[in-house]
Structures are given as C-alpha cells and as structure tokens.
Design an enzyme around this catalytic site. Structure first.
Site, PDB file in Angstrom:
ATOM      1  N   ASP A  13       0.811  -1.183  -0.119  1.00 10.40           N
ATOM      2  CA  ASP A  13      -0.005   0.082   0.032  1.00 10.40           C
ATOM      3  C   ASP A  13       0.783   1.056   0.117  1.00 10.40           C
ATOM      4  OD1 ASP A  13      -2.264  -1.576  -0.030  1.00 10.40           O
ATOM      5  OD2 ASP A  13      -2.393  -1.803   2.509  1.00 10.40           O
ATOM      6  N   LYS A  16       1.926   2.080  -5.025  1.00 10.30           N
ATOM      7  CA  LYS A  16       2.369   1.510  -6.459  1.00 10.30           C
ATOM      8  C   LYS A  16       1.429   1.901  -7.560  1.00 10.30           C
ATOM      9  CE  LYS A  16       2.395  -2.297  -4.293  1.00 10.30           C
ATOM     10  NZ  LYS A  16       2.315  -2.279  -2.887  1.00 10.30           N
ATOM     11  N   GLY A  40      -4.659  -4.407  -3.789  1.00  7.83           N
ATOM     12  CA  GLY A  40      -5.506  -3.473  -3.873  1.00  7.83           C
ATOM     13  C   GLY A  40      -4.610  -2.220  -4.431  1.00  7.83           C
ATOM     14  N   HIS A  41      -4.771  -1.617  -5.508  1.00  6.52           N
ATOM     15  CA  HIS A  41      -3.975  -0.675  -6.163  1.00  6.52           C
ATOM     16  C   HIS A  41      -4.874   0.380  -6.473  1.00  6.52           C
ATOM     17  CE1 HIS A  41      -0.528  -3.893  -7.408  1.00  6.52           C
ATOM     18  NE2 HIS A  41      -0.652  -3.401  -6.029  1.00  6.52           N
ATOM     19  N   GLN A 223       1.890  -5.991  -3.078  1.00  6.74           N
ATOM     20  CA  GLN A 223       2.397  -6.188  -1.870  1.00  6.74           C
ATOM     21  C   GLN A 223       3.648  -5.432  -1.647  1.00  6.74           C
ATOM     22  OE1 GLN A 223       1.311  -9.544  -3.217  1.00  6.74           O
ATOM     23  NE2 GLN A 223      -0.633  -8.659  -2.515  1.00  6.74           N
TER      24      GLN A 223
HETATM   25  P1  GDP Z   1      -0.667   0.358  -3.573  1.00  8.67           P
HETATM   26  O1  GDP Z   1      -1.361  -1.052  -2.943  1.00  8.67           O
HETATM   27  O2  GDP Z   1       0.848   0.377  -3.423  1.00  8.67           O
HETATM   28  O3  GDP Z   1      -1.162   0.485  -5.029  1.00  8.67           O
HETATM   29  O4  GDP Z   1      -1.301   1.363  -2.623  1.00  8.67           O
HETATM   30  P2  GDP Z   1      -3.070   1.675  -2.289  1.00  8.67           P
HETATM   31  O5  GDP Z   1      -3.675   2.065  -3.604  1.00  8.67           O
HETATM   32  O6  GDP Z   1      -3.191   0.633  -1.565  1.00  8.67           O
HETATM   33  O7  GDP Z   1      -2.783   2.795  -1.349  1.00  8.67           O
HETATM   34  C1  GDP Z   1      -2.419   3.847  -1.658  1.00  8.67           C
HETATM   35  C2  GDP Z   1      -3.370   4.996  -1.203  1.00  8.67           C
HETATM   36  O8  GDP Z   1      -2.806   6.397  -1.172  1.00  8.67           O
HETATM   37  C3  GDP Z   1      -4.491   5.224  -2.268  1.00  8.67           C
HETATM   38  O9  GDP Z   1      -5.710   5.479  -1.700  1.00  8.67           O
HETATM   39  C4  GDP Z   1      -3.877   6.424  -3.390  1.00  8.67           C
HETATM   40  O10 GDP Z   1      -5.025   6.859  -4.026  1.00  8.67           O
HETATM   41  C5  GDP Z   1      -3.398   7.039  -2.328  1.00  8.67           C
HETATM   42  N1  GDP Z   1      -2.120   7.964  -2.751  1.00  8.67           N
HETATM   43  C6  GDP Z   1      -1.379   7.718  -3.605  1.00  8.67           C
HETATM   44  N2  GDP Z   1      -0.267   8.485  -3.641  1.00  8.67           N
HETATM   45  C7  GDP Z   1      -0.759   9.509  -3.107  1.00  8.67           C
HETATM   46  C8  GDP Z   1      -0.271  10.879  -2.471  1.00  8.67           C
HETATM   47  O11 GDP Z   1       0.997  11.304  -2.712  1.00  8.67           O
HETATM   48  N3  GDP Z   1      -0.908  11.576  -1.649  1.00  8.67           N
HETATM   49  C9  GDP Z   1      -2.108  11.401  -1.153  1.00  8.67           C
HETATM   50  N4  GDP Z   1      -2.741  12.014  -0.280  1.00  8.67           N
HETATM   51  N5  GDP Z   1      -2.715  10.044  -1.439  1.00  8.67           N
HETATM   52  C10 GDP Z   1      -1.777   9.267  -2.123  1.00  8.67           C
HETATM   53  P1  IMO Z   2      -0.832  -4.278  -2.134  1.00 11.31           P
HETATM   54  O1  IMO Z   2      -0.553  -4.778  -3.498  1.00 11.31           O
HETATM   55  C1  IMO Z   2      -0.981  -4.538   2.254  1.00 11.31           C
HETATM   56  C2  IMO Z   2      -0.987  -8.545   3.754  1.00 11.31           C
HETATM   57  C3  IMO Z   2      -2.200  -8.982   4.607  1.00 11.31           C
HETATM   58  C4  IMO Z   2      -1.758  -9.888   5.610  1.00 11.31           C
HETATM   59  C5  IMO Z   2      -0.486 -10.554   4.736  1.00 11.31           C
HETATM   60  C6  IMO Z   2      -0.908 -12.143   4.139  1.00 11.31           C
HETATM   61  O2  IMO Z   2      -2.255  -3.606  -2.153  1.00 11.31           O
HETATM   62  O3  IMO Z   2       0.057  -3.314  -1.611  1.00 11.31           O
HETATM   63  P2  IMO Z   2      -2.387 -12.799   2.297  1.00 11.31           P
HETATM   64  O4  IMO Z   2      -3.889 -12.445   1.854  1.00 11.31           O
HETATM   65  O5  IMO Z   2      -1.649 -12.191   1.112  1.00 11.31           O
HETATM   66  O6  IMO Z   2      -2.284 -14.150   2.502  1.00 11.31           O
HETATM   67  O7  IMO Z   2      -2.207 -11.916   3.750  1.00 11.31           O
HETATM   68  O8  IMO Z   2      -0.124  -9.849   3.537  1.00 11.31           O
HETATM   69  N1  IMO Z   2      -1.191  -8.223   2.646  1.00 11.31           N
HETATM   70  C7  IMO Z   2      -1.061  -6.845   2.008  1.00 11.31           C
HETATM   71  N2  IMO Z   2      -1.044  -5.740   2.827  1.00 11.31           N
HETATM   72  N3  IMO Z   2      -1.029  -4.550   0.754  1.00 11.31           N
HETATM   73  C8  IMO Z   2      -1.158  -5.488   0.000  1.00 11.31           C
HETATM   74  O9  IMO Z   2      -1.139  -5.519  -1.164  1.00 11.31           O
HETATM   75  C9  IMO Z   2      -1.101  -6.942   0.613  1.00 11.31           C
HETATM   76  N4  IMO Z   2      -1.490  -8.027   0.236  1.00 11.31           N
HETATM   77  C10 IMO Z   2      -1.327  -8.958   1.236  1.00 11.31           C
HETATM   78  O10 IMO Z   2      -2.799  -8.057   5.297  1.00 11.31           O
HETATM   79  O11 IMO Z   2      -1.156  -9.066   6.691  1.00 11.31           O
HETATM   80 MG    MG Z   3      -3.031  -1.671  -1.966  1.00 13.76          MG
END
Ligand code: GDP
Ligand code: IMO
Ligand code: MG
Length: 427
Positions: A13, A16, A40-41, A223
């Site tokens: 999270d 990416k 979850g991207h 991840q």
């Molecule tokens: P990922 O799993 O690495 O793709 O990240 P996620 O999408 O799960 O979580 C990142 C969150 O931060 C999302 O809600 C994005 O929309 C948000 N985000 C990404 N870059 C920025 C930033 O520079 N500032 C803010 N405020 N939000 C951001």
């Molecule tokens: P993105 O791509 C954050 C965590 C779960 C748990 C552990 C194992 O959005 O960065 P699993 O279901 O994979 O067997 O769970 O890994 N986890 C993540 N945490 N971002 C993710 O993906 C994750 N994918 C799995 O919360 O701790």
């Molecule tokens: Mg994510």
C-alpha cells in the site's frame, strides 16, 4: 530505460498503483508477476477512483498491453468482476492477457484460508482471505490447477473433481466445517473457463517479444518487500515474492532483461494485518496519519496501522531489490505536523542494530532510534517541482536520500496524476 520493475519497499500500500498508472502513459506493456487479488491498487483519474486487484494498473490507457503473469494466482470470480466493472466505466479491456501457466484460485482455497485463520486464534496472520496461501500451497505441492487446464474440459473436470474431494476431506475432518458442493463448483468453473478463454495466452512469449523489440515494459509489484515469503517478517507475510527477483520467475523473464528497479516508499509507514512494527504509533499521532492519509485497506477496508518512516526497512528493501531510485509517496499527508521523525536504527538490549533482523522475537524487542525534523504547514499538494516545496519538506527528502543511499526520483503530493513531481526522468 525500456524495462522497469516497480516494488513496494515496506508492507504494501505504498502507492504503487498511482505510480504505475502514471508511468504507464509511456509504457507499451505492464506485467504482474505475483500475488493475486489480495492486492489493492488505487488509481485516481480526474474525479474517478479505480481499485484494481488482479488487472495491471496500465489498463486505463488504450494502447498498453496488460499481462497477468505465470506467478500470479488468479481468482476467476474476482478477475471477471473487475473486467465487468471496468467495462461499465468504458475502459477498453481487449489488451489484457492471462498466462496459461497462472494457477487458479478455487472456492476451497478461500474456504481453507478463512478456516485456518480462525483456527490460528491469537496467532492469526490477518490474511485477506482471498485464498492466496492455499492456492500457492497447491502449486508447491504440485496439485494446483492452471489456466491452461481450463482449456481442456475433460481433464479439467477430472482434476477439479479430485481436488474438491481432497479439500472437502480436509474441511470436514480437520476444520469440522461443512463440505463444499462439488457439482456447483464444477458447473461454475466451466462457465468461467468459457469467459476466460480469450484472455489466456503464453505470456512469456508476449513479454519476451516486447522486450526484444525494445518496447517499454513496466513490471508491477504487488504487496511489499516485508511481505515477501523469504525476506519479509515471516510468518506475517504473503505467500509469494513481491521483490524484484520475483519477476524473473513470475513473469518468466531473465534477470538480464530488467534495467532499473524503482522502490515505492510512503513518507511514513503502514501495515495491514498482524506482526511486529517497530515504528508503529498506537496513539493520536498514528490516528492523525490514518485520517489524513485515508489509511484503510483497498481490498478489505481494514484500518491500516500507522507509524513514522523506518529507514532500516527501506535500506533493507534497497539491498534486497537492487533499487536504483525511489518514489516518495503521500508526502502531503505529513503537512501540518510540528515534528516529523525518521527511524534511523533500532536499539536491541542496549545494542544498536543497523540491519533489519530475521528473528521476530528480536524485532518485537527492538526500539526505534529517531532523528527529528521540523515539519511544514504550507499546502504542498499543488507543488510541481522540488524547488516549489517548503524548505522543511526538501530537508526531509534529502535526509531520506542520505540515510538510504538512493536518489528520490519521484515525489507524490496527492493521489492524482497531476500531483506528481518528477526529479529525474526514468522511463
Ligand atoms: P498500492 O497498493 O501500493 O497501490 O497502494 P494503495 O492504492 O493500496 O494505497 C495508496 C493510497 O494512497 C491510495 O488511496 C492512493 O490513491 C493514495 N495515494 C497515492 N499517492 C498519494 C499521495 O501522494 N498523496 C495522497 N494523499 N494519497 C496518495
Ligand atoms: P498491495 O498490492 C498490504 C497482507 C495481509 C496479511 C498478509 C497475508 O495493495 O500493496 P494474504 O491474503 O496475502 O495471505 O495475507 O499480507 N497483504 C497486504 N497488505 N497490501 C497488500 O497488497 C497486501 N496483500 C497482502 O494484510 O497481513
Ligand atoms: Mg494496496
């Protein structure tokens, strides 16, 4: 550089999705190589927010080919519902391909994931319950069912039938739960097979040919490094290799075909699920970060645990991924904090620790050693260059570069595409 790997440097999270979407503008291909719909991207385009789980974050551009590589575990239900929702939004889905070697997630994987978590009680991992680990277990046990199997109806029914019997035995005898309906699963998956057929290809050929042509290829990590089953905070990890090396297997390319590795780093640290977290702020500061950063899981909606930036972790990620540059994300979230801290080392029983330890018992007892920085109050969400940033924000970035030893090439100051500062063109 024609081929670039994007990896998370922390516990996932990191943002990416935003950066992959941003860079995909000039990419010919985006490739996933591991994980499944546990990812979850989030990608924000204008006022619209897309949550991508299995489909690569290049899908929002018409000309980008999106590959779900052999190392991914694919849940047909999740995949098809993502396709459907993208279609509803008018997104072109004709450029998505699934590797014929990708392993398929079945309902028994999800069921066993949930049952085994419940059985662990206090020792829960906190998985996403998407069946990821049980599916990879079958792969390693050599009883998994792959996308190519979906295309051979009779053999597929035979394999699936055998697996359902085997898994029902485990569900009934070990977990004392109700067995799954075999006929229903088979019928449902035969329908999925028809729908998935047009997507299934030998993607190693597509990726190889793209690289040979000199096309721009982005490898999309899911991840993060600390969730890697070998390198992460085991056993509180996922069941794949979200590190750069994972792509050589999971996308089926040789290491000589990867040019650069961009590490995605949040300006602070978050984690979903269980396990030790040295810089965790289980207090009002952590809560303030959670609210400002909207730190709730994209896949499960769980509140993310928040803490200060930990450079012991980021240095570990730089070393284990061969990171050549960083993209610093969510810097805007730190606006308004009087003091901002960076963890530079750990202290373990009076001793200074520089390198991220393997033993969780040791890690749990590590105390963060912080360097303090003065915060800024100016709104940075409209800054377009490094020079536009307040002095204190610049100092924070320069300190990260010095502590970690890798340049910060991109700075993100908001979720939108436009809220991206490019310090060095990398792709
Ligand atoms: P990922 O799993 O690495 O793709 O990240 P996620 O999408 O799960 O979580 C990142 C969150 O931060 C999302 O809600 C994005 O929309 C948000 N985000 C990404 N870059 C920025 C930033 O520079 N500032 C803010 N405020 N939000 C951001
Ligand atoms: P993105 O791509 C954050 C965590 C779960 C748990 C552990 C194992 O959005 O960065 P699993 O279901 O994979 O067997 O769970 O890994 N986890 C993540 N945490 N971002 C993710 O993906 C994750 N994918 C799995 O919360 O701790
Ligand atoms: Mg994510």
């Amino acid at each position: 550089m024609p081929s670039l790997v994007i990896v998370g440097t922390q516990w996932g999270d990191e943002g990416k999705g935003k950066i992959i979407d941003y860079l995909a503008k000039s990419a010919n291909m985006v490739v996933r190589g591991q994980g499944g719909n546990n990812a979850g991207h989030t990608v924000v385009v204008g006022d619209k927010k897309y949550a991508l789980h299995l489909i690569p974050s290049g899908v929002l551009y018409n000309n980008t080919v999106n590959i779900v590589g052999n190392g991914v575990v694919l849940d047909p239900e999740g995949f098809l519902s993502e396709v459907e929702s993208l279609q509803k939004d008018g997104v072109d889905i004709s450029n998505i391909y699934i590797s014929e070697r990708a392993h398929i997630v079945f309902p028994y994987h999800k069921e066993i994931d949930a049952l085994s978590e419940t059985k662990r009680g206090e020792k829960q991992i906190g998985t996403t319950k998407k069946g990821i680990c049980p599916c990879y277990m079958d792969k390693i046990e050599r009883t998994g069912i792959r996308a190519c199997d979906l295309l051979e109806k009779e053999l597929f029914i035979e394999k699936l039938s055998e697996q359902i019997d085997k898994k029902n035995e485990i569900i009934e005898k070990i977990y004392k739960a109700e067995k799954l309906n075999k006929e229903q699963i088979i019928t449902q998956y035969l329908e999925y097979a028809e729908k998935l057929k047009p997507f299934i290809k030998d993607t190693t050929v597509l990726v190889y040919e793209a690289l040979c042509r000199g096309d721009k290829v982005l490898f999309e990590g899911a991840q993060g490094t600390l969730l890697d089953v070998d390198l992460g905070t085991y056993p509180y990890v996922t069941s794949s290799h979200p590190t750069s090396g994972g792509f050589t297997i999971g996308a089926g390319v040789g290491p000589t075909m990867i040019d650069e590795v961009l590490g995605i780093v949040k300006a602070y640290t978050t984690r979903v699920g269980k396990g030790p977290f040295v810089t965790e702020l289980d207090n009002e500061i952590g809560e303030r970060i959670r609210i400002a950063g909207h730190e709730f899981g994209t896949t499960t909606g769980r509140p993310r645990r928040c803490g200060w930036l930990d450079t012991v972790i980021v240095k570990f990620a730089v070393r284990t991924n061969g990171i050549t540059g960083l993209s610093l994300m969510l810097l805007d979230v730190l606006t308004g904090f009087e003091t901002i801290k960076i963890c530079t080392h750990y202290e373990y029983q009076g001793e200074i620790i520089e390198h991220f330890p393997a033993s969780l018992n040791k890690l749990e007892k590590c105390k963060p050693v912080y360097k303090e920085f003065k915060g800024w109050t100016e709104d940075i969400s409209k800054c377009e260059t490094f020079e536009d940033l307040p002095k204190e924000a610049k100092e924070y970035i320069l300190a990260i570069e010095e502590l970690v030893g890798v340049p910060v090439k991109i700075i993100s100051v908001g979720p939108k595409r436009t809220q991206t500062i490019i310090r060095e063109n990398i792709f």
